[in-house]
Design an enzyme around this catalytic site. Sequence first.
Site, PDB file in Angstrom:
ATOM      1  N   GLY A   1       0.827  -1.210   0.000  1.00 51.54           N
ATOM      2  CA  GLY A   1       0.000   0.000   0.000  1.00 51.54           C
ATOM      3  C   GLY A   1       0.852   1.246   0.000  1.00 51.54           C
ATOM      4  N   ASN A   2       0.223   2.378   0.250  1.00 51.59           N
ATOM      5  CA  ASN A   2       0.977   3.629   0.335  1.00 51.59           C
ATOM      6  C   ASN A   2       0.318   4.547   1.359  1.00 51.59           C
ATOM      7  OD1 ASN A   2      -0.986   5.496  -1.086  1.00 51.59           O
ATOM      8  ND2 ASN A   2      -0.691   3.906  -2.655  1.00 51.59           N
ATOM      9  N   ARG A   3       0.915   5.719   1.567  1.00 48.25           N
ATOM     10  CA  ARG A   3       0.486   6.560   2.681  1.00 48.25           C
ATOM     11  C   ARG A   3      -0.691   7.486   2.362  1.00 48.25           C
ATOM     12  NH1 ARG A   3       5.302   9.958   4.356  1.00 48.25           N
ATOM     13  NH2 ARG A   3       3.666  10.967   5.559  1.00 48.25           N
ATOM     14  N   SER A   4      -1.251   7.392   1.193  1.00 47.49           N
ATOM     15  CA  SER A   4      -2.353   8.306   0.865  1.00 47.49           C
ATOM     16  C   SER A   4      -3.534   8.087   1.804  1.00 47.49           C
ATOM     17  CB  SER A   4      -2.793   8.074  -0.583  1.00 47.49           C
ATOM     18  OG  SER A   4      -3.986   8.776  -0.825  1.00 47.49           O
TER      19      SER A   4
END
Length: 409
Positions: free
Chosen positions: A214-217
């Site tokens: 995933g990512n931090r958005s």
Amino acid sequence: MDEPLADRRVLLGVSGGIAAYKAVLLARLLHGAGAEVDVVLTAGAERFVGAATFEGILARPVRSDVFADIPRETHVAAGRAADVAIVYPATAHTLARLAHGLADDLLTTTLLAATCPLVVAPAMHTEMWEHGATRHNAELLASRGVHVLGPDDGALMGGDTGPGRLVEPETALHTLRTVVAGGPALERSDLSGRTVVVTAGGTREPVDPVRYLGNRSSGRMGFAVAAAAARRGARVHLVAAPSELTTPATVTRHDVVTADQMRQAVFALLGEADVIVKAAAVADFRPVTAAATKLKKGDGPPVIELTATVDILAELGAERAAAGATTPVLVGFAAETDDAEANGLVKLRNKQADILVVNDVSAADAGFEVADNRVVILDRDGGRWSVPLAPKAVIADRILDVAVGRLTA
Ligand code: CTP
């Protein structure tokens, strides 16, 4: 060109700051455009610029006293008569008064009585603009459909520079033209009858049943754009990667998890979209296969083979180009940590988008996981708008302003 401001009543509220002198220039531009300008000064404004200057330019009286001419209820009359109102400059104090509905002078009582669209142009020192109280007030106003214009990033009083500079009179004039052309409702309705598709959040690409890439958005920027578009009258579809955020009022939410699901959801909505805003942080790679059962530590570090996902924005751009079409208006985002603007320009071209919002995610106070953002908006014709640190609700409106400009061009 038809002048949208000709014969329109513009209420020009001026509050007390050094930048109040620019209100004189705005009054002159509005007068030149054929608008009927009612100027209302706060007590603070009167200490910076005199009523006589406005009266000389506009050849009509300027008001500032709530107790003058009581029988004619001038505040209600002026509020009702206005086609559009602007507070230029808006000090931190006046922003706060407007956000909370205080009515302790002629300007604030008049604006409470006004049902026309309202533009506020903040001007103050950077620390004051970035204070949580001011940010909250700006956000509150934007959430009620008030157009928060600026501030710019530039020279301030006393040799300082930074966000907080009043936008130039020409910018205010342009905004008033757009707002007046958009219709008479309190809430701006320049997207009414349009469909806006917004993607938000960070996609998750499964590794096994319990893990993902995933990512931090956080999804906040995309949710803010969806909320702003809905406020401006659009039918809004929000294609959301997993997010805790509440769906904004009247927005239709389509929950997705992976980049591939996001792609399918966006393409299913493509036929009805007038504007597509790709605020989501989409995974560029996903595991070739997700393990059917949980990977066990005892089996040692896994080797996860990755494959590229489809670039949704680039695919939209390519399809639109192949069809020779100019809509939907395509808005991309670029999350960058270095050479932000140069990389953004490359993405704008490569993905054949119309507008690219460049986001420097290396700053701690803006971008991912926080309520504020600081962006540069680029368009394919060389347009460039720098939006200093501001609540995402305010940024969202600036992005939509540019998109609406292209839709109506
Ligand atoms: N985007 C997309 N589909 C992808 C990847 C990105 O639609 N598979 C969109 C994003 O929603 C965003 C824009 O492309 O609007 C730019 O995303 P970003 O992550 O900044 O850029 P990338 O193309 O992934 O490039 P890089 O990783 O090299 O920065």
